[in-house]
Design a protein around this motif. Structure first.
Motif, PDB file in Angstrom:
ATOM      1  N   HIS A   1       5.812   2.071  -8.873  1.00  0.00           N
ATOM      2  CA  HIS A   1       6.210   3.132  -7.942  1.00  0.00           C
ATOM      3  C   HIS A   1       6.794   4.307  -8.715  1.00  0.00           C
ATOM      4  O   HIS A   1       7.805   4.157  -9.401  1.00  0.00           O
TER       5      HIS A   1
ATOM      6  N   THR B   1      -1.877   4.284  -9.571  1.00  0.00           N
ATOM      7  CA  THR B   1      -3.187   3.653  -9.750  1.00  0.00           C
ATOM      8  C   THR B   1      -3.127   2.725 -10.964  1.00  0.00           C
ATOM      9  O   THR B   1      -2.231   2.869 -11.817  1.00  0.00           O
TER      10      THR B   1
ATOM     11  N   ASN C   1       2.501   3.127  -5.538  1.00  0.00           N
ATOM     12  CA  ASN C   1       1.754   4.382  -5.427  1.00  0.00           C
ATOM     13  C   ASN C   1       1.098   4.833  -6.736  1.00  0.00           C
ATOM     14  O   ASN C   1       0.559   5.920  -6.809  1.00  0.00           O
TER      15      ASN C   1
ATOM     16  N   LYS D   1       6.091  10.997  -7.268  1.00  0.00           N
ATOM     17  CA  LYS D   1       4.706  11.187  -6.834  1.00  0.00           C
ATOM     18  C   LYS D   1       4.658  11.261  -5.304  1.00  0.00           C
ATOM     19  O   LYS D   1       5.211  10.419  -4.626  1.00  0.00           O
ATOM     20  N   SER D   2       4.010  12.305  -4.799  1.00  0.00           N
ATOM     21  CA  SER D   2       3.951  12.450  -3.338  1.00  0.00           C
ATOM     22  C   SER D   2       2.728  11.789  -2.763  1.00  0.00           C
ATOM     23  O   SER D   2       1.852  11.362  -3.421  1.00  0.00           O
TER      24      SER D   2
ATOM     25  N   GLN E   1       0.830  -1.207   0.000  1.00  0.00           N
ATOM     26  CA  GLN E   1       0.000   0.000   0.000  1.00  0.00           C
ATOM     27  C   GLN E   1       0.869   1.263   0.000  1.00  0.00           C
ATOM     28  O   GLN E   1       0.518   2.262  -0.610  1.00  0.00           O
ATOM     29  N   GLU E   2       1.988   1.194   0.695  1.00  0.00           N
ATOM     30  CA  GLU E   2       2.886   2.343   0.800  1.00  0.00           C
ATOM     31  C   GLU E   2       3.721   2.534  -0.470  1.00  0.00           C
ATOM     32  O   GLU E   2       3.903   3.656  -0.946  1.00  0.00           O
TER      33      GLU E   2
END
Length: 110
Positions: free
Chosen positions: A105, A18, A16, A109-110, A12-13
């Motif tokens: 990943h 979609t 990142n 992206k923040s 999940q972390e």
């Protein structure tokens, strides 16, 4: 060996992007330009990206043992790649970033 809860938390972390972002990325020439092809036409990371899309569209309760194994592989890859650190200049257009994006990943992206 990590538990499903540990893998899920790290997944999940670290993953990142979609499914839509990842699909769009995998359709680019830049995506196909990085990674080890092992003599095949498609790189390992690009294949992984396709699998990540499928996994992200699956309910947690419906994940198979193979899905969990791949998720663990993705988490390990992203962590190792991030630990190497990115390039000093032009991270945005680097093979380092592109490779990570194939694995779901985006380091920008923040």
């Amino acid at each position: 060996m990590k538990s499903h809860d540990e893998i899920w938390s790290e997944w999940q972390e670290l993953v990142n992007m979609t499914p839509a972002e990842l699909e769009k990325w995998l359709d680019t020439d830049r995506s196909g330009s990085v990674g080890d092809t092992r003599g095949q036409g498609e790189s390992t990371g690009h294949k992984s990206g396709q699998r990540i899309i499928e996994i992200k569209r699956t309910k947690k309760a419906d994940l198979s043992d193979e899905d969990w194994a791949h998720m663990g592989k993705v988490v390990g890859y992203v962590k190792r790649h991030l630990a190497q650190g990115g390039p000093a200049k032009d991270t945005e257009h680097s093979d380092w970033r592109y490779s990570l994006m194939n694995w779901g990943h985006d380091p920008l992206k923040s």
